[in-house]
Scaffold this active site. Structure first.
Site, PDB file in Angstrom:
ATOM      1  N   ASP A 185      -3.684   5.798   2.223  1.00 20.59           N
ATOM      2  CA  ASP A 185      -2.974   6.010   1.769  1.00 20.59           C
ATOM      3  C   ASP A 185      -4.610   7.445   1.456  1.00 20.59           C
ATOM      4  O   ASP A 185      -4.133   8.015   1.011  1.00 20.59           O
ATOM      5  CB  ASP A 185      -2.797   4.915   0.848  1.00 20.59           C
ATOM      6  CG  ASP A 185      -1.196   4.890   0.601  1.00 20.59           C
ATOM      7  OD1 ASP A 185      -1.293   4.865   1.420  1.00 20.59           O
ATOM      8  OD2 ASP A 185      -0.506   4.146  -0.290  1.00 20.59           O
ATOM      9  N   HIS A 242       3.746   2.968   5.768  1.00 21.55           N
ATOM     10  CA  HIS A 242       3.276   2.644   4.206  1.00 21.55           C
ATOM     11  C   HIS A 242       1.649   2.515   5.467  1.00 21.55           C
ATOM     12  O   HIS A 242       1.599   2.509   6.693  1.00 21.55           O
ATOM     13  CB  HIS A 242       3.268   1.945   3.881  1.00 21.55           C
ATOM     14  CG  HIS A 242       4.241   1.964   3.248  1.00 21.55           C
ATOM     15  ND1 HIS A 242       4.385   3.080   1.927  1.00 21.55           N
ATOM     16  CD2 HIS A 242       6.125   1.537   3.344  1.00 21.55           C
ATOM     17  CE1 HIS A 242       5.448   2.571   1.177  1.00 21.55           C
ATOM     18  NE2 HIS A 242       6.396   2.016   1.443  1.00 21.55           N
TER      19      HIS A 242
END
Length: 371
Positions: free
Chosen positions: A161, A131
């Protein structure tokens, strides 16, 4: 629907994080994006109302079982007529579905096949889950964020992200489309969040090479290591930011607070801070509420701004004047700036437009129907 990307046909394979963000950016600028959801992947039933799924705005969707021959065939027909394919699966998933770059580019040689992953299509970590926090950790970003003497501070999931992932994916797509105008051929884009967030660190790698950036976090001139680039608490418990590190701006906060003593940060100043010019007394920001400091410093060219919450930011006069935020179906959210090239974008509510209808693929009939 208007916009500079009107006529660009995009097929999006539903995924998390940066891929839908890139698709949203393309749709916001007028691209015709259709999202393919897969049964059981969580994308079609999150327990969340559609109007709250802000990254899914402005596009239609299909629910297809890509493991079923008829569902896979529908996907191929869409890809055959598309300009761009966006996918954000782990490396190898699209290949196992029979929709990898080779068969897709064979049926559509001009296709821009854009792949988004955390670690990239190759390399020793390519199959490892991760992540945002992991990608910024490996790129040198996370180690640099935090205050002196404290552990690295995990920021919001923005850098890898969306900054190093979704935005650079959209940028890569547009670069490939531009190149296709010359070659007539598509190409495969291998976008990795770890690569993108490393790119965002370019300036700091240059400063480090010059000996102008210390590896000791919180001791540099723009990482909370200086009194002129800090966040300060105010009398009402709010916070304000000052970033007056250029000489021409440095004295402005002092004049704004009428030189009533040394500014005190929201936590003690360490010995390693760049506080050599403490003689430029700039006042104690805890003496007044945040609103009062806005009155004194907003127009003082002091590199000053109040620290606003998500609830407060959309209502600030600057954002209101620029239409930075808009309300769709009762949900306030950021939207593209309303300039002449994208003015028509916001003439409809993309979350409740008839064109946003989801279609469902029936394995038994081979037909698509509106959900």
């Amino acid at each position: 629907m208007g916009g500079p990307l009107r006529g660009l046909r995009v097929v999006e394979m539903a995924a998390l994080g940066p891929t839908p963000f890139a698709a949203m950016m393309l749709a916001d600028l007028g691209a015709d994006v259709i999202r393919i959801d897969r049964p059981g992947d969580g994308s079609e039933a999150t327990g969340e109302e559609e109007r709250f799924q802000t990254r899914n705005r402005g596009r239609r969707s299909l629910l297809l079982d890509l493991k079923h021959p008829e569902g896979s065939e529908v996907a191929r027909r869409l890809i055959t007529n598309a300009d761009v394919l966006l996918e954000g699966f782990r490396p190898g998933v699209m290949e196992r579905l029979g929709l990898g770059p080779e068969p897709c580019c064979e049926i559509n040689p001009s296709l821009v096949y854009a792949r988004m992953t955390g670690w990239g299509q190759g390399g020793p970590r390519s199959q490892v889950p991760g992540h945002d926090i992991n990608y910024i950790a490996l790129s040198g970003v996370l180690d640099a964020i935090g205050r002196a003497g404290e552990p690295p501070l995990a920021p919001l999931n923005l850098l890898a992200d969306f900054g190093g992932g979704g935005m650079l994916l959209a940028f890569g797509v547009l670069a490939a489309i531009f190149e296709r105008m010359t070659s007539g051929k598509g190409q495969v884009i291998d976008a990795a969040m770890v690569d993108g967030v490393s790119l965002l660190m370019t300036t700091y790698y240059g400063l480090f090479a010059q000996g102008k950036w210390s590896l000791e976090r919180g001791t540099n001139f723009i990482d909370s290591g200086s009194h002129f680039f800090e966040v300060y608490e105010t009398a009402d418990g709010g916070f304000v930011s000052i970033g007056a590190y250029e000489p021409k701006f440095y004295g402005k906060p002092a004049r704004g607070v009428r030189t009533r003593g040394q500014i005190r940060p929201s936590r003690p100043v360490g010995q390693s801070r760049l506080a050599g010019d403490e003689g430029a007394t700039r006042g104690d920001l805890r003496d007044e509420d945040a609103g009062r400091w806005c009155e004194l410093l907003d127009d003082a060219e002091a590199c000053f701004a109040p620290v606003l919450s998500i609830a407060e930011a959309p209502h600030h006069p600057h954002h209101v004047a620029r239409s930075t935020f808009e309300e769709h179906a009762g949900v306030i959210q950021p939207a593209p700036h309303r300039d002449s090239s994208v003015r028509q974008l916001r003439s409809r509510d993309p979350l409740h437009d008839p064109a946003s209808t989801r279609m469902r693929f029936s394995n038994r009939s081979g037909l698509m129907r509106a959900k």
